[in-house]
Each structure stands twice: as C-alpha cells, then as structure tokens.
Write an enzyme that holds these catalytic residues in place. Sequence first.
Site, PDB file in Angstrom:
ATOM      1  N   GLY A 715       6.368  -5.877   0.139  1.00 22.01           N
ATOM      2  CA  GLY A 715       5.686  -4.590  -0.014  1.00 22.01           C
ATOM      3  C   GLY A 715       5.354  -4.309  -1.456  1.00 22.01           C
ATOM      4  O   GLY A 715       5.983  -4.834  -2.387  1.00 22.01           O
ATOM      5  N   SER A 716       4.341  -3.483  -1.640  1.00 25.37           N
ATOM      6  CA  SER A 716       3.934  -3.112  -2.990  1.00 25.37           C
ATOM      7  C   SER A 716       3.462  -1.675  -2.957  1.00 25.37           C
ATOM      8  O   SER A 716       2.689  -1.284  -2.066  1.00 25.37           O
ATOM      9  CB  SER A 716       2.808  -4.029  -3.481  1.00 25.37           C
ATOM     10  OG  SER A 716       2.427  -3.682  -4.792  1.00 25.37           O
ATOM     11  N   GLY A 717       3.932  -0.865  -3.868  1.00 23.39           N
ATOM     12  CA  GLY A 717       3.583   0.547  -3.877  1.00 23.39           C
ATOM     13  C   GLY A 717       3.321   1.057  -5.266  1.00 23.39           C
ATOM     14  O   GLY A 717       3.154   0.299  -6.227  1.00 23.39           O
ATOM     15  N   GLY A 718       3.296   2.371  -5.381  1.00 21.69           N
ATOM     16  CA  GLY A 718       2.971   2.990  -6.652  1.00 21.69           C
ATOM     17  C   GLY A 718       4.007   2.772  -7.722  1.00 21.69           C
ATOM     18  O   GLY A 718       3.722   2.839  -8.916  1.00 21.69           O
ATOM     19  N   SER A 719       5.259   2.479  -7.317  1.00 26.40           N
ATOM     20  CA  SER A 719       6.317   2.337  -8.314  1.00 26.40           C
ATOM     21  C   SER A 719       6.684   0.893  -8.599  1.00 26.40           C
ATOM     22  O   SER A 719       7.311   0.605  -9.616  1.00 26.40           O
ATOM     23  CB  SER A 719       7.569   3.088  -7.861  1.00 26.40           C
ATOM     24  OG  SER A 719       8.012   2.597  -6.612  1.00 26.40           O
ATOM     25  N   LYS A 736      13.715  -4.089  -5.448  1.00 22.12           N
ATOM     26  CA  LYS A 736      12.500  -3.481  -5.973  1.00 22.12           C
ATOM     27  C   LYS A 736      12.423  -3.707  -7.471  1.00 22.12           C
ATOM     28  O   LYS A 736      13.340  -3.331  -8.210  1.00 22.12           O
ATOM     29  CB  LYS A 736      12.459  -1.983  -5.663  1.00 22.12           C
ATOM     30  CG  LYS A 736      11.194  -1.307  -6.217  1.00 22.12           C
ATOM     31  CD  LYS A 736      10.957   0.070  -5.606  1.00 22.12           C
ATOM     32  CE  LYS A 736      11.917   1.103  -6.096  1.00 22.12           C
ATOM     33  NZ  LYS A 736      11.552   2.455  -5.637  1.00 22.12           N
ATOM     34  N   ASP A 835       9.150  13.534  -1.964  1.00 26.94           N
ATOM     35  CA  ASP A 835       8.179  12.588  -1.406  1.00 26.94           C
ATOM     36  C   ASP A 835       8.590  12.191   0.003  1.00 26.94           C
ATOM     37  O   ASP A 835       8.660  11.008   0.339  1.00 26.94           O
ATOM     38  CB  ASP A 835       8.061  11.356  -2.307  1.00 26.94           C
ATOM     39  CG  ASP A 835       6.779  10.563  -2.037  1.00 26.94           C
ATOM     40  OD1 ASP A 835       5.874  11.111  -1.378  1.00 26.94           O
ATOM     41  OD2 ASP A 835       6.685   9.412  -2.489  1.00 26.94           O
TER      42      ASP A 835
END
Length: 1006
Positions: A715-719, A736, A835
């Site tokens: 997975g890849s996200g904003g953080s 992470k 969030d």
Amino acid sequence: MHKRDKPLCLSQSSVSSLWLKMSSQRTLLSLLGSLCLFVGYISVVSSTAGDVAVLLKVKSGGLGDPDGRLSDWVGTSQNAPCNWTGVTCDPKNGAVASIDLAGLGIAGRFPADFCRITTLRDLNLGNNNLNGSLSSLAVSFCSYLHSLNLSSNLFVGELPEFEPEFANLTTLDLGYNSFSGGIPASFGRFPALKALSLHGNLLDGIIPEFLTNLSELTRLELGYNPFTPSPLPRTIGNLKKLDYLWVSKANLTGNIPDSIGNLTGLQTLDLSINNFKGKIPVTIGGLRSVERILLYQNQLSGELPNSLSNLTSLSEFDVSQNNLTGKLLENIAGLPLDVLNLNDNSFEGEIPEILASNPNLYLLKLYNNRFSGKLPVGLGRHSDLVEIDVSGNEFEGPLPPNLCYGNKLERLITFNNKFSGTIPESYGECNTLNYIRMQSNELSGTVPVRFWSFSGLTLFQIGDNTLQGSIPTSISNAQGLTDVLISGNNFSGGLPPEICELKELKTLDAGRNRFSGELPECLTELTKLTELYLQENMFAGRIPTSVRYWKDLQTLDLSKNDLTGEIPAEFGSLPALAYLELEGNSLSGEIPAELTKMKLISFNLSNNELEGEVPEGFNRKNLIQSLMGNPGLCSPDLKPLSPCPKPKHLHFYVIGILAVSALVLVGAVIWLYKTKTLKVLFGKKQSSLSITTFQRVRFNEDDLLGSLKEENLIGSGGSGQVYRVKLKSGQTVAVKRLWGGSRKGNMEAEFRSEVETLGRIRHANVVKLLLSCIGEDLRVLMYEYMENGSLGDVLHGEKGRVLLNWPKRLSIAVGAARGLAYLHHDCVPPIVHRDVKSNNILLDEEFRPRVADFGLAKTLQSDVKDESNGVMSRVAGSCGYIAPEYAYTLKVNEKSDVYGFGVLLLELITGKRPNDDSFGEHKDIVKWVTEVALSSQEEGRGVTSSPYVDLEQLIDPRMDRSTANYEEIENVLNIALLCTSAFPINRPSMRRVVELLKNRNLARQE
C-alpha cells in the site's frame, strides 16, 4: 244568533257525497306518494349501480391487491358495494360516502377514478404501496372530498396543485412519502382545512408564510423534511385554532418567533432537532393550554423564562441538548409535570424542594449539567418515578430514600457526582429496577442484600465508591445480568459460586477490592464472558484450568493477588483473548509454550515465581518488563534475565559451531555488501538507528530494512509506503516507511504523533504498534499485520465479495466504535483521531477491527503549542469524512471523529464510497442517504421499522439478504444520521454510540 254561529246541518246524502270525495283524494295522494318512492328507488338503484361500476373499474384497472384483501369486491354480491371491504355507505340513501383501504397492502398508481363517485367524502389510502407521482390533474377529480389521506406510501415528485374547488377539504395527509421540492401556493388556500400533514418527505424548499393563512387549521405536521435552512414563519401565531404543531428536524434556524405565544389553544409544541438559537421567548407563557413542549437538540441559550410557570397544563417539558444556563426556578419546578428533561445543558444551582411534591413526575433527566447541592429528600415520595438520571453533576449528600416509593422505578442513574452516605435500605425493595449506574461517588457502608438480586436487572454498576460487605448468594436471582461492575470499593469475602448462575454475564469487574479465597472453578462455565477483572484483591489458590468455554473472553486480569500454581496451558487455546494480566502473584512453574499461539495485545507475567527458559515466542526485548521479577526465569538473549545453563557434553562441538558461524558471517557480509544493505546499515547516513520497542517482536535490523522492497509493497498513501514483512521468527508484520524529501516536515510531525499516541495506549480495537525506528533519513513504524487489510479495501476493492453478511458489518461497527470511545473517554488526555475513515479501520483474519493511522491524531489539552483550544492550523482529514464545521472553523474535538464514524456506518450499510459518482453532483453519502431514508415506507419483508425508511434502496446489493436483520440495519442507520448531524451539539458521544449500537431500542428513541 249571528249567521256565523248557525249550526251546520248536513243531510245524509250530503255526508255520503263528501266521504266519497275525500276517499278519492286519499287514493290520489297515495298513488302520487308511491310514484315518488318508486322514482327515488330507481334513482338509488341507478346510483348504486354506478358506484359498483366505478369501484370494479378501479380494482381491475391496475390497482394491485397482492394479499387479496379486496376479494369480496364482486358485483353480484348482495348489498354491493356497501358490504365490501373498506366501503361505507350513507345509511339514508345507500350512496358510497367513504372508502378506507388503509394498510391493506394495495399497490399501483393513485386511483383517481375513486373520485368519480360524487357522493364520496372521505378517501383513506394510507399505509400502502401506492407509487409514482401525484399530478394536479389526478387530484382535481377529488374536489368533493372532505378528507384525503395518502400517507405512508411511495409517492415521488413534487406536491400537486389543488384547485379552488377544494373548498370543503378539512383533512389532507400526505406524510411519509417521497415528495420533494417546495410547498405549492395553493396549499395556503384551503378555507376549511383543519389538519395538514406533510411530515417525513423530502421537501427542500422553505416553510412558506402563506401556510399561516389557514385560519381553521388545528393540526400542522411538517417535521422530518430536509427544508432549506430557514426560520419558522414569524406569523405562525396567526393559526389561533392550532392545537398540534410538529416541525421537528426541519432545518429551522433563527429564533423561535414571539408570536408563538398567540397559540392559546396549542396542546403540543414540537420544535425539536432543529437549529434554533437565542432565548426561549417569554411569550411562550401564553400557551395556556399546552401539555407538551419539546425543544430538545437545538442551540437555545439563556435562562428558562419565568413565564413558563403560567403553563399549568404542562405535563412534558424537554429542553435537553441545548446551551441553556441559569437555575431551575422554583415556580417552574412546581409545575405538575410528568416528564422533565433538562439534560445536556449548563444549568446550575440546587434543585428546588418543591419538585418532590409533584404527584405526576415519572421521568426526570438532569444529567450532564452543573447542578449542585442535595437532591430533594422527598423525591419519589409523592409520585411513581420510572426513571431518574442525575449523572454528571455536582450533587452531594445522601441519596433520597424514597425514589422507589411507588415501586415503579426501572432505571436509577446517579454516577459521577459526590453523593455520600449509605445506599438506602429501601432501595433493596425496588424489585422493578433493571438498570443501575451509581459509580464514581462517595457512597459507603454495606449494600442492601436484595439490591444485588432483582430478577429483571441487566446492568449493575456501583464501582469507585467506598462500599463494603460481600456479594450475597442471592445474586443468582438476577438471571438477566450482563454486566456486574463493582471495582474500586472495599468489598471482601469470596466470590460466591452462585455468581456462576448468571449465564448472560459478559463483564465482571470486581478489581481493586478486598476479595479473598479461591476463584470458583465454575467461573469457566460463563460462556458469554468477554471481560473478567479481578485484579488487586487477595485471591489465593490456583487459576481455574478448564477454560475451554471462554470462547469470547477478551480480557483476563488477575494481577496483584496471591494466586499460586502454574499458568494453565489451556489459555493458549482461547481464540479471543487479547489481554492477559497475571503480574504480582505467586505463580510458579514454566511459562507454557502454548501461550505463544495467542494474539495478545498486552500481557504481563512479572513479579511471580516462574522459572525455566522463556519460550521462543516471548523471547523479545520489548517483553522484558513483562517478565521481570521472576528470579527463576532464564533466556539466552534477554538481559538482565540470567542465561540458561548450557547442556553438558556439547563443548566438543563448540569449535565446529564457531567455524560454521564464521563462514555464515562472512557470507552474510558479502551478501549485504552486494545488496547495498550494508551501506544502509553502516554507511554514513545510517550509522546510528534509534529503535524503540512497544510490544514483543523478535527481529534484526537486516530483516527489517532488507524487506522494504517493491515485491513486499502492499500500500501507498499520503504519509508513506506500507510493506508486508515476514520476519525470520515466522511473525508477519506491517511496516510503514514514511516519506522523506520535501514532505519530511509534515511526515516528522505525523511520525511523532503516531509514536506518542500508539506507544502509550492499549485496546483490543486499536492497532498495535510494535516498534519505531529512526535514522537520519529514515522513519519506520512496525505494526501487527492485519490479514484482511482495511475496511475500505473490503467494501470497495476486490475483497468486497468476502464481506457480504450483516452480522460481520455490525460487529465491525461495534468494534470500531469501542476503539474510538476508548480514545475519547478513557485516555488522559483524550485523543482525537482526526482521520476516521474506512481505510483507517484494519481487519484481522477474523474481521475484528482495529482503529489505525494516528498520524493526524491530537490530544485535547496541550498537544500543540500553537494550536490552542483544539484549533488546527490547517484542514486535515479525508474528503467525505470531514465534519462540516471543521472545514471552516478548523476547530477539532471528539465530535469531528463522531461525524467521520457516522459516514463509516453509512458505508457499511450501503457499500458505497463517501463521494460515489452515483449520488450526483455536489452530493455526498450523507445527503444521499438522508434523502432516501426519509423517502418512503419500508416495503415489508417482515420488518417492523419506521414507515418511511425504504431500506432496500440503501442496503448494499452485495449483502447476503438471508443474514440481514432489517431492524438492526435501521437502528444503525438512525445512529449514523445522528452522528452526521450538521451541528456538533446534536451528535452523540462515542461512548453513547457504543450504547446505541448495542441497544436498538435506545437508538430508535433518539
């Protein structure tokens, strides 16, 4: 003698002639009468035949009758149509006067042809499945009607215009449909209208002032419509004959008009769940006939007007969940009220003694205010109290002894006050009680024996007082008990075996008392037990071993007692156990290797008499504190534990082992060099790594950093990016790695927030942080791995097919709510996630939820120096989940998370994303669901839900309908709508949300 006085003398022939003439006249009159009757009969027969033809034409012309309720509508039947189902005729002439088909399940379009019967006066088609639009042309045939009821159907589109010919209409009920748009001007021109009901639709205009022209109106129902935010018409006082006004949940704003006081005949005033502000008008004292005033869930402020004391007929007064201040005046407290709800305001001062003399009072809710002093000593002495809730105030002194004098009291709630003294003996006679919450006071002495054992009791919570005595054997009489919470007192003696007869028991919290003796073996027979807290007592003897029935047990805390013997290996087979606290006892023997099979979030075996080698699964640095204080324990790796003695006769192999190890080491160095991992670990930029462990995990840095590669990326996200890493120990974790470069500033703050938050909290529904790793340009966090990914993945990704049944969705909702409630209410200071969304709810292999990703989390006290009072420097969160007020005020509190959780509930019900394209432009899931939820009645399917919610339009089509409990789904929908209220004050706390999710009756009452 005058001529006129002369006697009349007739001859016999004259008499005979006169008789014959009169006889002929009578015959003629008789013939004329018979002719008139015949003509009338022919007319009635003709009219009746016409009515029969009209009714049969409607029945055969598209009116659906799936249940055959109109099977007796047969033209050949005797006395047709007056003996047909739903048809009433005028007894004088036999003409059809009324058609009432309410609740017969008929379907189809509006049967306008009914109105071709010109003698028809009343038409009731309510609570059916009629659908389509209602055109002005269709209703124009019905101008003869006095009453038209089309409520609780499936009509859509705009309301029809009514022609001026509707001069005799007295009742118009179009409630609980899906009408939209505004209210037509013709609705202000009904000269005889007495009752107008438009509630429970999708009307989104404003409440027009012309409705106040309906001078004969006695009943006006406009509630539960998404009107454009606007004030209640200032001329509402013109409706002087009004006795019922219901405009609840209608987006009303501004002040309550002063003219409201002109409604002198009003009996019910319901303006609840709106956005009224300002003071309650003084003119409200003019409602001299009013019996019910409901103003709860608004933004009203100021003090209660003294003029309320004029309302001598008032029986129910509810102004809860506002911003009201001041004291409860004596002349208001002296009103003969049945119900007084002042909760969730800022009232202060003492409660007037006169309240106790009210003979009618049965429901009293004063919780969450700042009331102080003593409760009136006579409270309950003169009335049959059913519920009293005074929690969350500053009351002190003794409890009123007569609360249950009328033997009707069901709910007794006094927690979070300063009540002192003993629990009155009279409470032990109150066998109607089913809900007791008296914790966090200063109560002392013994508890009346019978107070423990009422047959209908479900919750018994008296913790955090200074009560003493023992648990009586009669507690077994309370067969319905699910929660016994008595921690933080001075109770003593043993746990009576009779407690094992409470087969519904889920939580037993008897920690921090002076209990002694052995633990009853029969405790293991409580198959529904989820939490067992017996810490900080003086229990002795062995821990029960036959624990196989504890399939639902999540928490077991037996710490700081005098327990002896071995730790049962059977604990390793408990599937749900996440918290095991056994420290501070005298347990002996080895640590069972079976315990390593458990998925523990927290465990502690310190300060016992355990011995032997620490099992491989527990041989981790982050667990050292959980093992300390056991002098007999040894480990080859964990210091300061003693190293385990080496087996004899192995020194011959030492040289060979060292040689092999050297070769392996040289090979590893070469491999690390070639893969550039050596440079990462020992190069200039990564010369020193700071690693902090929070939970047990066995790893080395090579494994960790060498696994952060493309094939492990999940997975890849904003953080940052998240990797699935399988350590050499066999444990799978999620790692992470936060972004660096230009994003470093923000990521540093999020990293710090994540570590500070998750590093200090423990909860079964909050993701477990295992460790943090910091280098010069490296920020890494390691978590427990969640096999089923995020709830967002499951609902909206390829995994959607595995989460089709309703029980799993409800279980996820309850678990996530508990996690957030823990953050808001049990952490000091409270934590706001900021969030909350489906992608931040992770699911383990059994779909148990964990709240995750605390990069934006904030505490509500002194978390950020430049962001005082919860005001953030920027909008943070995810689109579709951000509370409306947050976007423009930047002020964050727990209610911001509640809004996001409400959106998450809607996702669980609908299976749709918060900003699904199917909603249309400028519409999110909240607006879409609100429109659909108020659109029409439930279509059946054995559902007992409210008549205007069409759940089939909302429920995820992928959901397995055989598992769908429609009553539970509607309950969750109601909670979601509460959570996503536009105004924070209207949203419940997360602790309240947990209660509502567990109790559908509570949710339906909100």
